[in-house]
Write a protein that holds these residues in place. Structure first.
Motif, PDB file in Angstrom:
ATOM      1  N   LEU A 161      -0.222 -25.613  13.620  1.00  0.00           N
ATOM      2  CA  LEU A 161      -0.415 -25.752  15.064  1.00  0.00           C
ATOM      3  C   LEU A 161       0.387 -24.711  15.846  1.00  0.00           C
ATOM      4  N   LEU A 162       1.567 -24.377  15.355  1.00  0.00           N
ATOM      5  CA  LEU A 162       2.363 -23.328  15.989  1.00  0.00           C
ATOM      6  C   LEU A 162       1.647 -21.984  15.880  1.00  0.00           C
ATOM      7  N   ALA A 163       1.095 -21.701  14.709  1.00  0.00           N
ATOM      8  CA  ALA A 163       0.361 -20.444  14.512  1.00  0.00           C
ATOM      9  C   ALA A 163      -0.867 -20.383  15.417  1.00  0.00           C
ATOM     10  N   VAL A 164      -1.592 -21.483  15.517  1.00  0.00           N
ATOM     11  CA  VAL A 164      -2.767 -21.525  16.394  1.00  0.00           C
ATOM     12  C   VAL A 164      -2.339 -21.288  17.838  1.00  0.00           C
ATOM     13  N   TYR A 165      -1.265 -21.952  18.249  1.00  0.00           N
ATOM     14  CA  TYR A 165      -0.791 -21.819  19.630  1.00  0.00           C
ATOM     15  C   TYR A 165      -0.318 -20.392  19.918  1.00  0.00           C
ATOM     16  N   LYS A 166       0.336 -19.752  18.944  1.00  0.00           N
ATOM     17  CA  LYS A 166       0.805 -18.376  19.140  1.00  0.00           C
ATOM     18  C   LYS A 166      -0.358 -17.377  19.089  1.00  0.00           C
ATOM     19  N   LYS A 167      -1.311 -17.621  18.206  1.00  0.00           N
ATOM     20  CA  LYS A 167      -2.463 -16.718  18.061  1.00  0.00           C
ATOM     21  C   LYS A 167      -3.386 -16.804  19.275  1.00  0.00           C
ATOM     22  N   PHE A 168      -3.530 -18.000  19.815  1.00  0.00           N
ATOM     23  CA  PHE A 168      -4.403 -18.228  20.958  1.00  0.00           C
ATOM     24  C   PHE A 168      -3.590 -18.823  22.113  1.00  0.00           C
ATOM     25  N   PRO A 169      -2.774 -18.017  22.779  1.00  0.00           N
ATOM     26  CA  PRO A 169      -1.862 -18.551  23.805  1.00  0.00           C
ATOM     27  C   PRO A 169      -2.563 -19.148  25.023  1.00  0.00           C
ATOM     28  N   LYS A 170      -3.840 -18.844  25.182  1.00  0.00           N
ATOM     29  CA  LYS A 170      -4.551 -19.398  26.332  1.00  0.00           C
ATOM     30  C   LYS A 170      -5.128 -20.783  26.052  1.00  0.00           C
ATOM     31  N   VAL A 171      -5.012 -21.248  24.812  1.00  0.00           N
ATOM     32  CA  VAL A 171      -5.458 -22.602  24.490  1.00  0.00           C
ATOM     33  C   VAL A 171      -4.551 -23.574  25.231  1.00  0.00           C
ATOM     34  N   PRO A 173      -2.326 -26.644  26.073  1.00  0.00           N
ATOM     35  CA  PRO A 173      -1.499 -27.493  25.199  1.00  0.00           C
ATOM     36  C   PRO A 173      -2.115 -28.859  24.901  1.00  0.00           C
ATOM     37  N   ILE A 174      -2.951 -29.371  25.788  1.00  0.00           N
ATOM     38  CA  ILE A 174      -3.567 -30.678  25.536  1.00  0.00           C
ATOM     39  C   ILE A 174      -4.408 -30.650  24.259  1.00  0.00           C
ATOM     40  N   PHE A 175      -5.042 -29.510  23.975  1.00  0.00           N
ATOM     41  CA  PHE A 175      -5.841 -29.413  22.752  1.00  0.00           C
ATOM     42  C   PHE A 175      -4.948 -29.455  21.519  1.00  0.00           C
ATOM     43  N   ILE A 176      -3.777 -28.849  21.599  1.00  0.00           N
ATOM     44  CA  ILE A 176      -2.822 -28.887  20.494  1.00  0.00           C
ATOM     45  C   ILE A 176      -2.325 -30.323  20.302  1.00  0.00           C
ATOM     46  N   ILE A 177      -2.039 -31.007  21.394  1.00  0.00           N
ATOM     47  CA  ILE A 177      -1.569 -32.391  21.321  1.00  0.00           C
ATOM     48  C   ILE A 177      -2.645 -33.291  20.716  1.00  0.00           C
ATOM     49  N   VAL A 178      -3.886 -33.132  21.169  1.00  0.00           N
ATOM     50  CA  VAL A 178      -4.995 -33.939  20.634  1.00  0.00           C
ATOM     51  C   VAL A 178      -5.190 -33.632  19.146  1.00  0.00           C
ATOM     52  N   ALA A 179      -5.130 -32.359  18.767  1.00  0.00           N
ATOM     53  CA  ALA A 179      -5.273 -31.972  17.362  1.00  0.00           C
ATOM     54  C   ALA A 179      -4.158 -32.591  16.521  1.00  0.00           C
ATOM     55  N   ALA A 180      -2.930 -32.557  17.042  1.00  0.00           N
ATOM     56  CA  ALA A 180      -1.798 -33.140  16.319  1.00  0.00           C
ATOM     57  C   ALA A 180      -1.973 -34.652  16.160  1.00  0.00           C
ATOM     58  N   ALA A 181      -2.428 -35.311  17.208  1.00  0.00           N
ATOM     59  CA  ALA A 181      -2.647 -36.758  17.147  1.00  0.00           C
ATOM     60  C   ALA A 181      -3.733 -37.094  16.120  1.00  0.00           C
ATOM     61  N   ALA A 182      -4.833 -36.338  16.152  1.00  0.00           N
ATOM     62  CA  ALA A 182      -5.923 -36.556  15.191  1.00  0.00           C
ATOM     63  C   ALA A 182      -5.440 -36.315  13.759  1.00  0.00           C
ATOM     64  N   ALA A 183      -4.684 -35.238  13.563  1.00  0.00           N
ATOM     65  CA  ALA A 183      -4.168 -34.935  12.221  1.00  0.00           C
ATOM     66  C   ALA A 183      -3.218 -36.054  11.764  1.00  0.00           C
ATOM     67  N   GLY A 184      -2.413 -36.572  12.677  1.00  0.00           N
ATOM     68  CA  GLY A 184      -1.509 -37.667  12.315  1.00  0.00           C
ATOM     69  C   GLY A 184      -2.266 -38.892  11.862  1.00  0.00           C
ATOM     70  N   ILE A 185      -3.406 -39.165  12.499  1.00  0.00           N
ATOM     71  CA  ILE A 185      -4.238 -40.311  12.103  1.00  0.00           C
ATOM     72  C   ILE A 185      -4.852 -40.059  10.722  1.00  0.00           C
ATOM     73  N   VAL A 186      -5.436 -38.872  10.561  1.00  0.00           N
ATOM     74  CA  VAL A 186      -6.125 -38.539   9.309  1.00  0.00           C
ATOM     75  C   VAL A 186      -5.137 -38.461   8.146  1.00  0.00           C
ATOM     76  N   LEU A 187      -4.012 -37.790   8.369  1.00  0.00           N
ATOM     77  CA  LEU A 187      -3.035 -37.567   7.303  1.00  0.00           C
ATOM     78  C   LEU A 187      -2.041 -38.720   7.138  1.00  0.00           C
ATOM     79  N   LYS A 188      -2.145 -39.707   8.028  1.00  0.00           N
ATOM     80  CA  LYS A 188      -1.249 -40.879   8.010  1.00  0.00           C
ATOM     81  C   LYS A 188       0.212 -40.464   8.028  1.00  0.00           C
ATOM     82  N   LEU A 189       0.558 -39.587   8.977  1.00  0.00           N
ATOM     83  CA  LEU A 189       1.949 -39.124   9.115  1.00  0.00           C
ATOM     84  C   LEU A 189       2.718 -40.231   9.687  1.00  0.00           C
TER      85      LEU A 189
END
Length: 189
Positions: A161-171, A173-189
């Motif tokens: 997620l850090l790499a995505v955020y650095k590579k695409f700085p115009k994304v 942050p809400i998309f990063i947060i949603v992606a992290a939340a989804a990954a946490g659900i899928v990966l059961k973090l």
């Protein structure tokens, strides 16, 4: 002292001394957790995640969350008002005084001294969050295995997620947060 009043006092004190913004409240909350046991470090990490992903200042969100966690709706209101009250009082006083003394060497000196302290508070908060989110200290203490010290799934997710955020700085942050939340659900973090 009544626990409700004690909570209000602790949040008033936090609001008075947590200079530097919302993350500067984290060391105070950690101290409150250790002193009173009102919430665990894991719950604190959850509070930080919820507070960061909801609209509004993180410190106020965390006060509302803790107050609500402890005493329901009115606890959330009281903790929030307790945290905000010192800022309102200090801003009125400082705004009045700063206009008179803005060119003073003493005032400049005070602000020069506060900046490193603020950085220290924020760094301490970041380190606590890092340790509780990306390390498995309990596993390491049980097994003694250095490889078990790291939460590899969380570290890989963080790096990705850090790499995505650095590579695409115009994304946004809400998309990063949603992606992290989804990954946490899928990966059961």
């Amino acid at each position: 002292m009544n626990t409700f009043l004690l909570m209000c006092f602790e949040f008033f004190k936090t609001g008075l001394f947590a200079v530097g913004g919302g993350l500067a409240t984290v060391p105070f909350l950690k101290d409150i957790s250790a002193k009173y046991g009102w919430f665990s470090m894991k719950e604190l990490t959850t509070m930080i995640a919820v507070s960061e992903s909801t609209p509004g200042p993180i410190g106020i969100n965390m006060a509302t969350y803790v107050g609500n966690h402890m005493f329901g709706f009115w606890g959330g209101v009281a903790a929030t008002l307790s945290l905000v009250a010192p800022s309102v009082i200090v801003v009125f006083i400082v705004a009045h005084m700063l206009e008179k003394f803005k060119d003073s060497d003493v005032v400049r000196g005070v602000f020069s001294g506060l900046r490193p302290a603020v950085v220290g508070f924020i760094l301490a908060a970041v380190l606590d969050i890092y340790i509780s989110s990306l390390l498995c200290v309990d596993q390491f203490q049980v097994t003694g295995s250095f490889l078990r010290l790291f939460n590899w799934t969380a570290i890989l997710l963080f790096a990705f997620l850090l790499a995505v955020y650095k590579k695409f700085p115009k994304v946004h942050p809400i998309f990063i947060i949603v992606a992290a939340a989804a990954a946490g659900i899928v990966l059961k973090l």
